[in-house]
Design an enzyme around this catalytic site. Structure first.
Site, PDB file in Angstrom:
ATOM      1  N   GLU A   1       8.614  -0.700  -2.072  1.00 45.56           N
ATOM      2  CA  GLU A   1       7.786  -1.758  -2.442  1.00 45.56           C
ATOM      3  C   GLU A   1       7.943  -1.710  -3.909  1.00 45.56           C
ATOM      4  OE1 GLU A   1       4.302  -2.721  -0.295  1.00 45.56           O
ATOM      5  OE2 GLU A   1       3.297  -2.821  -2.251  1.00 45.56           O
TER       6      GLU A   1
ATOM      7  N   LYS B   1       5.811   4.968   6.108  1.00 40.90           N
ATOM      8  CA  LYS B   1       4.887   4.326   5.525  1.00 40.90           C
ATOM      9  C   LYS B   1       4.854   4.460   4.046  1.00 40.90           C
ATOM     10  CE  LYS B   1       1.932   1.097   4.484  1.00 40.90           C
ATOM     11  NZ  LYS B   1       0.430   1.495   3.848  1.00 40.90           N
TER      12      LYS B   1
ATOM     13  N   HIS C   1       8.088   3.257   2.502  1.00 43.14           N
ATOM     14  CA  HIS C   1       8.056   1.711   2.540  1.00 43.14           C
ATOM     15  C   HIS C   1       7.330   1.504   1.086  1.00 43.14           C
ATOM     16  CE1 HIS C   1       5.364  -1.529   2.947  1.00 43.14           C
ATOM     17  NE2 HIS C   1       6.424  -2.208   3.660  1.00 43.14           N
ATOM     18  N   ASN C   2       6.206   1.858   0.855  1.00 41.68           N
ATOM     19  CA  ASN C   2       5.333   1.838  -0.179  1.00 41.68           C
ATOM     20  C   ASN C   2       6.118   1.837  -1.445  1.00 41.68           C
ATOM     21  OD1 ASN C   2       3.393   1.287   1.616  1.00 41.68           O
ATOM     22  ND2 ASN C   2       1.902   1.957   0.432  1.00 41.68           N
TER      23      ASN C   2
ATOM     24  N   SER D   1       1.124  -1.561   7.569  1.00 40.12           N
ATOM     25  CA  SER D   1       1.428  -2.144   6.370  1.00 40.12           C
ATOM     26  C   SER D   1       1.211  -3.802   6.430  1.00 40.12           C
ATOM     27  CB  SER D   1       2.812  -2.173   6.123  1.00 40.12           C
ATOM     28  OG  SER D   1       3.267  -2.775   4.847  1.00 40.12           O
TER      29      SER D   1
ATOM     30  N   GLY E   1      -1.471  -5.131   4.469  1.00 42.94           N
ATOM     31  CA  GLY E   1      -2.701  -5.394   3.908  1.00 42.94           C
ATOM     32  C   GLY E   1      -3.971  -6.306   4.946  1.00 42.94           C
TER      33      GLY E   1
HETATM   34  P1  NDP Z   1     -11.832   1.514   2.226  1.00 44.81           P
HETATM   35  O1  NDP Z   1     -10.738   2.256   1.927  1.00 44.81           O
HETATM   36  O2  NDP Z   1     -12.494   1.028   1.046  1.00 44.81           O
HETATM   37  O3  NDP Z   1     -12.962   2.705   2.993  1.00 44.81           O
HETATM   38  C1  NDP Z   1     -14.036   1.912   3.462  1.00 44.81           C
HETATM   39  C2  NDP Z   1     -14.505   2.370   4.733  1.00 44.81           C
HETATM   40  O4  NDP Z   1     -14.486   3.733   4.895  1.00 44.81           O
HETATM   41  C3  NDP Z   1     -15.666   1.851   5.096  1.00 44.81           C
HETATM   42  O5  NDP Z   1     -15.885   1.666   6.512  1.00 44.81           O
HETATM   43  C4  NDP Z   1     -16.768   3.374   5.078  1.00 44.81           C
HETATM   44  O6  NDP Z   1     -17.901   3.286   5.779  1.00 44.81           O
HETATM   45  C5  NDP Z   1     -15.720   4.274   5.434  1.00 44.81           C
HETATM   46  N1  NDP Z   1     -15.978   5.784   4.711  1.00 44.81           N
HETATM   47  C6  NDP Z   1     -15.895   6.268   3.603  1.00 44.81           C
HETATM   48  N2  NDP Z   1     -16.268   7.387   3.528  1.00 44.81           N
HETATM   49  C7  NDP Z   1     -16.788   7.736   4.892  1.00 44.81           C
HETATM   50  C8  NDP Z   1     -17.165   8.805   5.417  1.00 44.81           C
HETATM   51  N3  NDP Z   1     -17.429  10.006   4.857  1.00 44.81           N
HETATM   52  N4  NDP Z   1     -17.452   8.723   6.741  1.00 44.81           N
HETATM   53  C9  NDP Z   1     -17.427   7.619   7.607  1.00 44.81           C
HETATM   54  N5  NDP Z   1     -16.714   6.614   6.939  1.00 44.81           N
HETATM   55  C10 NDP Z   1     -16.597   6.786   5.703  1.00 44.81           C
HETATM   56  O7  NDP Z   1     -11.512   0.510   3.497  1.00 44.81           O
HETATM   57  P2  NDP Z   1     -10.194  -0.339   3.844  1.00 44.81           P
HETATM   58  O8  NDP Z   1     -10.487  -1.264   4.998  1.00 44.81           O
HETATM   59  O9  NDP Z   1      -9.535  -0.996   2.291  1.00 44.81           O
HETATM   60  O10 NDP Z   1      -8.979   0.848   4.038  1.00 44.81           O
HETATM   61  C11 NDP Z   1      -9.021   1.605   4.936  1.00 44.81           C
HETATM   62  C12 NDP Z   1      -7.915   2.412   5.300  1.00 44.81           C
HETATM   63  O11 NDP Z   1      -6.597   1.749   5.408  1.00 44.81           O
HETATM   64  C13 NDP Z   1      -7.523   3.195   3.975  1.00 44.81           C
HETATM   65  O12 NDP Z   1      -7.029   4.508   4.276  1.00 44.81           O
HETATM   66  C14 NDP Z   1      -6.616   2.457   3.113  1.00 44.81           C
HETATM   67  O13 NDP Z   1      -5.853   3.226   2.393  1.00 44.81           O
HETATM   68  C15 NDP Z   1      -5.866   2.015   4.409  1.00 44.81           C
HETATM   69  N6  NDP Z   1      -5.238   0.861   4.265  1.00 44.81           N
HETATM   70  C16 NDP Z   1      -5.636  -0.340   3.185  1.00 44.81           C
HETATM   71  C17 NDP Z   1      -4.687  -1.275   2.981  1.00 44.81           C
HETATM   72  C18 NDP Z   1      -5.318  -2.360   2.303  1.00 44.81           C
HETATM   73  O14 NDP Z   1      -4.446  -3.391   2.078  1.00 44.81           O
HETATM   74  N7  NDP Z   1      -6.624  -2.178   2.108  1.00 44.81           N
HETATM   75  C19 NDP Z   1      -3.565  -1.597   3.662  1.00 44.81           C
HETATM   76  C20 NDP Z   1      -2.859  -0.367   4.404  1.00 44.81           C
HETATM   77  C21 NDP Z   1      -3.630   0.577   4.925  1.00 44.81           C
HETATM   78  P3  NDP Z   1     -19.305   2.610   5.154  1.00 44.81           P
HETATM   79  O15 NDP Z   1     -19.289   1.253   5.357  1.00 44.81           O
HETATM   80  O16 NDP Z   1     -20.105   3.556   5.997  1.00 44.81           O
HETATM   81  O17 NDP Z   1     -19.393   2.875   3.761  1.00 44.81           O
END
Ligand code: NDP
Length: 473
Positions: free
Chosen positions: A189, A182, A185-186, A128, A130
């Site tokens: 929130e 988690k 938690h959300n 958590s 972001g």
């Molecule tokens: P995203 O959820 O936008 O995911 C993008 C990433 O996933 C890229 O690295 C992408 O690779 C990869 N990806 C997508 N599909 C595939 C696939 N089929 N095979 C391999 N790689 C793949 O990224 P975030 O950084 O925002 O979030 C990552 C995780 O963290 C998510 O599960 C999200 O829910 C969680 N999270 C996010 C928060 C936030 O504030 N954003 C907070 C807490 C948790 P490529 O570059 O090749 O497209």
């Protein structure tokens, strides 16, 4: 040189988590499906620590010391399964896969089971805070086996937020426990944000205060028992003026709140567990309602109440209502964690959850120390509401709380969060609930039977017979 840990998935979260690890002196292997992201990370931030970039999964796995520790930070759902499919065949018994995405805890349970059969530890981990938290210290909620925590705990604790020197990271429990916590938690929130929104609405449209003045009220609240990240940012948002129009910023934002689904999951799961989390549910529904423009447009012509004047001290009543409703929303969320912990045999330490939410995450607040103290005093308390501190606060708040709920009804300002919290409080403390009538109705139309207050056993009344005889069932 080999890396102690690897991160695959280098979008916002993964990149920042890898940088956080590197900045703490851990050599990190980095990999992303699209290699450009890996290159960009090393080019821009390579000076921050030791990064071992890998183009292929094979290269990535080779660059890790054993047992291998791999953090997956990809889009939750199918992408996570795809990445697991890709990496698992390259791993050996004893290796660990940490899923730091926002996975559904049932998916985590399934993945953990499947990987355990191959001797691989799967550690579903809630993260958590972001983007900012991932870089500077998130709240981390790892599930999975106790052995895997032994190998991962020190690493994760080193990059977690710290409050009074205590890391916001602890082993939550087996398999899906981390992702479950988690999720709740959300959900909490969502409830917290909804209650703050209602308080704002009452000050704005009940008292007629302009946003800048309301910002001052929230600032003063943030110096008291409501001190929290969410109250703090609320004041910042309300004080902000839109540069393009000179209007209060909050007035230029479309009044439709979106959601990514963890609040909805929390409520769906609570329904299955039979735990009333009405505060979270109202918050999810309030967002859905806000995002229903056709419905709202059609209903706009319905008449509202005629106006009446409020006294300025109403703001103090709103503070009381907000605090009381917040206690209820958190108590409900913790009850949901307790219920799941019982259901799945997770053995979750509720006080420890309050402890690791004190820093790094969106709901961080002074208040969580109170919750920690309440569970320290009575780890199996059926509800936080009866803790001495909270019971006292609810008792002090209740007159104001009732005033706020009734006045908001008279003003025509919706306060579903405040109202449902008060209804929950009153329902829990009721000597007798009208559920007796509900059960009697069930017996009438469905012969569902009932229990009696004066005798053991279950009974059914033959409602169809003129003298309505009772039979023991
Ligand atoms: P995203 O959820 O936008 O995911 C993008 C990433 O996933 C890229 O690295 C992408 O690779 C990869 N990806 C997508 N599909 C595939 C696939 N089929 N095979 C391999 N790689 C793949 O990224 P975030 O950084 O925002 O979030 C990552 C995780 O963290 C998510 O599960 C999200 O829910 C969680 N999270 C996010 C928060 C936030 O504030 N954003 C907070 C807490 C948790 P490529 O570059 O090749 O497209």
């Amino acid at each position: 040189k080999k890396a102690v840990i690897g991160v695959t998935g280098l979008a916002t979260m993964g990149r920042n988590l890898a940088r956080n690890l590197a900045r703490h002196g851990h050599a990190v292997a980095v990999h992303n499906r699209t290699p450009a992201r890996t290159k960009a990370l090393v080019t821009e931030y390579g000076h921050e620590g030791v990064f071992l970039p890998a183009e292929t999964p094979e290269e990535f796995v080779r660059s890790l010391e054993r047992p291998r520790r791999i953090v997956i930070m990809v889009k939750a759902g199918a992408a996570t399964d795809a990445v697991i499919q890709e990496f698992a065949p390259l791993l050996e018994p004893g290796d660990m896969i940490v899923d730091g995405g926002n996975a559904h805890f049932e998916d985590t349970r399934r993945r953990e089971r499947e990987l355990r059969e191959r001797g691989i530890h799967f550690v579903g981990t809630g993260i958590s805070g972001g983007e900012e938290g991932a870089l500077n210290g998130p709240s981390i909620m790892p599930g999975g086996s106790p052995e895997s925590y032994e190998a991962l705990g020190p690493l994760l604790e080193s990059i977690a937020a710290k409050v009074e020197g205590v890391p916001c990271c602890t082993h939550v429990g087996p398999d899906g426990a981390g992702h479950f916590v988690k999720m709740v938690h959300n959900g909490i929130e969502y409830a917290d944000m909804q209650l703050i929104a209602e308080a704002y609405d009452l000050l704005r449209h009940g008292l007629g205060m302009p946003p800048a003045e309301i910002a001052e009220v929230f600032r003063s609240w943030n110096n008291g028992r409501l001190e929290s990240y969410l109250i703090e940012i609320t004041a910042e948002v309300l004080a902000h003026t839109d540069p393009a129009t000179g209007r209060p910023f909050v007035d230029v934002v479309v009044d439709q709140a979106e959601q990514k689904g963890t609040g909805r999951w929390t409520v769906q799961t609570a329904l299955d567990l039979g735990v009333p989390v009405s505060g979270i549910a109202e918050a999810v529904f309030a967002r859905s309602l806000s995002g229903s423009p056709r419905l709202r447009e059609a209903a706009r012509r319905l008449p509202g109440p005629s106006r009446f004047k409020l006294e300025q001290r109403f703001a103090d009543d709103v503070e009381q209502a907000l605090y009381a409703s917040k206690i209820v929303a958190y108590a409900q969320g913790f009850n949901q964690i307790q219920a799941a912990s019982d259901e799945y045999g997770w053995g979750i330490d509720l006080g420890a959850m309050a402890t690791i939410w004190r820093g790094g995450c969106i709901i961080r607040a002074r208040f969580l120390d109170r919750i920690r103290a309440a569970y320290a005093a009575d780890p199996r308390t059926p509800t936080l509401l009866t803790d001495d501190h909270f019971a006292g606060a609810l008792g002090d708040a209740q007159d104001s709380w009732r005033t706020v709920v009734s006045i908001s009804a008279q003003l025509g300002i919706p306060t579903p969060g405040f109202a449902t919290a008060l209804a929950y409080y009153d329902a829990l403390r009721a000597e007798r609930l009208p559920a007796a009538l509900t059960q009697a109705q069930r017996d009438f139309f469905g012969a569902h039977t009932y229990r009696r207050v004066d005798r053991e056993g279950s009974f059914h009344t033959r409602w169809e017979l003129p003298d309505r005889p009772e039979v023991g069932a």
